[in-house]
Scaffold this active site. Structure first.
Site, PDB file in Angstrom:
ATOM      1  N   ASP A  51       0.840  -1.204   0.000  1.00  0.00           N
ATOM      2  CA  ASP A  51       0.000   0.000   0.000  1.00  0.00           C
ATOM      3  C   ASP A  51       0.875   1.254   0.000  1.00  0.00           C
ATOM      4  O   ASP A  51       0.385   2.368  -0.146  1.00  0.00           O
ATOM      5  CB  ASP A  51      -1.014  -0.002   1.156  1.00  0.00           C
ATOM      6  CG  ASP A  51      -0.366   0.061   2.523  1.00  0.00           C
ATOM      7  OD1 ASP A  51       0.873  -0.028   2.615  1.00  0.00           O
ATOM      8  OD2 ASP A  51      -1.106   0.211   3.528  1.00  0.00           O
ATOM      9  N   GLU A 189       8.503  -4.141  11.320  1.00  0.00           N
ATOM     10  CA  GLU A 189       8.990  -2.842  10.824  1.00  0.00           C
ATOM     11  C   GLU A 189       9.440  -1.940  11.972  1.00  0.00           C
ATOM     12  O   GLU A 189       8.717  -1.763  12.966  1.00  0.00           O
ATOM     13  CB  GLU A 189       7.878  -2.139  10.020  1.00  0.00           C
ATOM     14  CG  GLU A 189       8.303  -0.752   9.535  1.00  0.00           C
ATOM     15  CD  GLU A 189       7.451  -0.166   8.427  1.00  0.00           C
ATOM     16  OE1 GLU A 189       6.533  -0.861   7.932  1.00  0.00           O
ATOM     17  OE2 GLU A 189       7.719   0.998   8.055  1.00  0.00           O
TER      18      GLU A 189
HETATM   19  O1  KIV Z   1       3.462  -1.202   1.743  1.00  0.00           O
HETATM   20  C1  KIV Z   1       4.647  -1.459   1.876  1.00  0.00           C
HETATM   21  O2  KIV Z   1       5.478  -1.166   1.015  1.00  0.00           O
HETATM   22  C2  KIV Z   1       5.086  -2.117   3.104  1.00  0.00           C
HETATM   23  C3  KIV Z   1       6.546  -2.105   3.440  1.00  0.00           C
HETATM   24  C4  KIV Z   1       6.773  -2.496   4.834  1.00  0.00           C
HETATM   25  C5  KIV Z   1       7.388  -2.932   2.579  1.00  0.00           C
HETATM   26  O3  KIV Z   1       4.289  -2.618   3.821  1.00  0.00           O
END
Ligand code: KIV
Length: 272
Positions: A51, A189
């Protein structure tokens, strides 16, 4: 010369095997056909239709506005491009928060309409019932814990999570609870690396880190950060491997100058 090795289709089993053998899992985002082709050809294990496209493709401030229909549109393009990697669809804000039924129906769209092989959801233990329902519906779920960008307003910004003993313990419990609910992998994360290491050792499912240090079972980055084509900001945990923005600017400026100076098209590009 770029080495080309025959590649095999990546499945959940591949990821578990890598974890048990100590091999590292690689994951990148992609949002369209040409970039997804390159990511797949490079042998990356997982392509996430993230997203984050709200920010790096649509130019929005955060990830909240991107819709389910837009995610499906991009996931279809990526699916057409990818032969070997596992394709994961990222559930956008408000596509799963309100109810288990929303979660199952929208996650199902990723598999049924876009051909994704799994979905990713952001959150902690409050997601357990949804993760359980998805797993029971044969929809594999990657649970995204730690800094969850869809919760930007609750967190008061993009902030490191799991600092301090209590917060670390809570995150560890969330990781275990989501594994127990049926998540096949955890994306961690922006947490201190010692905590990510502890979580990785405490769960039997693969962990994929972003800003979580080197001890996770795999690593993910946003493709546009890796390629240097998103210039608004670069998180501390990301790394630019090239500067596609500058290279593109050079090429486009050269085209402009060639046209203005009558150099393009030449006879070579013209018909007799
Ligand atoms: O949407 C995204 O790019 C993610 C990142 C943590 C890779 O969720």
């Amino acid at each position: 010369m770029i080495k080309s090795t025959p590649m095999q289709k990546v499945t959940i089993n591949t990821l578990f095997r890598k974890k048990s053998e100590g091999g590292k899992i690689t994951m990148l985002t992609a949002y369209d056909y040409p970039f997804a082709r390159v990511v797949d050809e490079a042998g990356i294990d997982i392509v996430l239709v993230g997203d984050s496209l709200a920010m790096v493709v649509q130019g929005l401030e955060n990830t909240l506005p991107v819709t389910m229909d837009e995610m499906i549109y991009h996931a279809k393009m990526v699916r057409r491009a990818v032969s070997n990697a596992m394709v994961i669809g990222d559930m956008p804000f408000m596509s799963y928060q309100a109810s288990v039924e929303d979660a199952v129906r929208n996650a199902g769209r990723f598999l049924k309409e876009a051909g994704a092989e799994a979905v990713k959801l952001e959150g902690g233990l409050e997601l357990a019932d949804k993760v359980r329902a998805l797993s029971r519906s044969d929809i594999p779920v990657m649970a995204h814990i730690g800094l969850t960008p869809q919760a930007i307003h609750r967190m008061g910004g993009f902030k490191i999570q799991g600092r301090g003993e209590e917060a670390a313990q809570r995150l560890l419990e969330e990781a275990k609870g989501l594994e127990e609910a049926g998540a096949f992998a955890l994306l961690i994360e922006a947490v201190p690396m010692a905590l990510a290491q502890k979580i990785t050792k405490s769960v039997s499912v693969p962990t994929i880190g972003i800003g979580a240090g080197p001890h996770c079972d795999g690593q993910v980055l946003v493709l546009h950060d890796v390629l240097g084509i998103f210039e608004r900001f670069l998180p501390k945990f990301a790394k630019r491997y090239t500067n596609l923005k500058e290279e593109s600017l050079r090429a486009i400026t050269a085209f402009k100058e060639d046209v203005e100076n009558g150099v393009f098209p030449s006879e070579e590009q013209s018909f007799k």
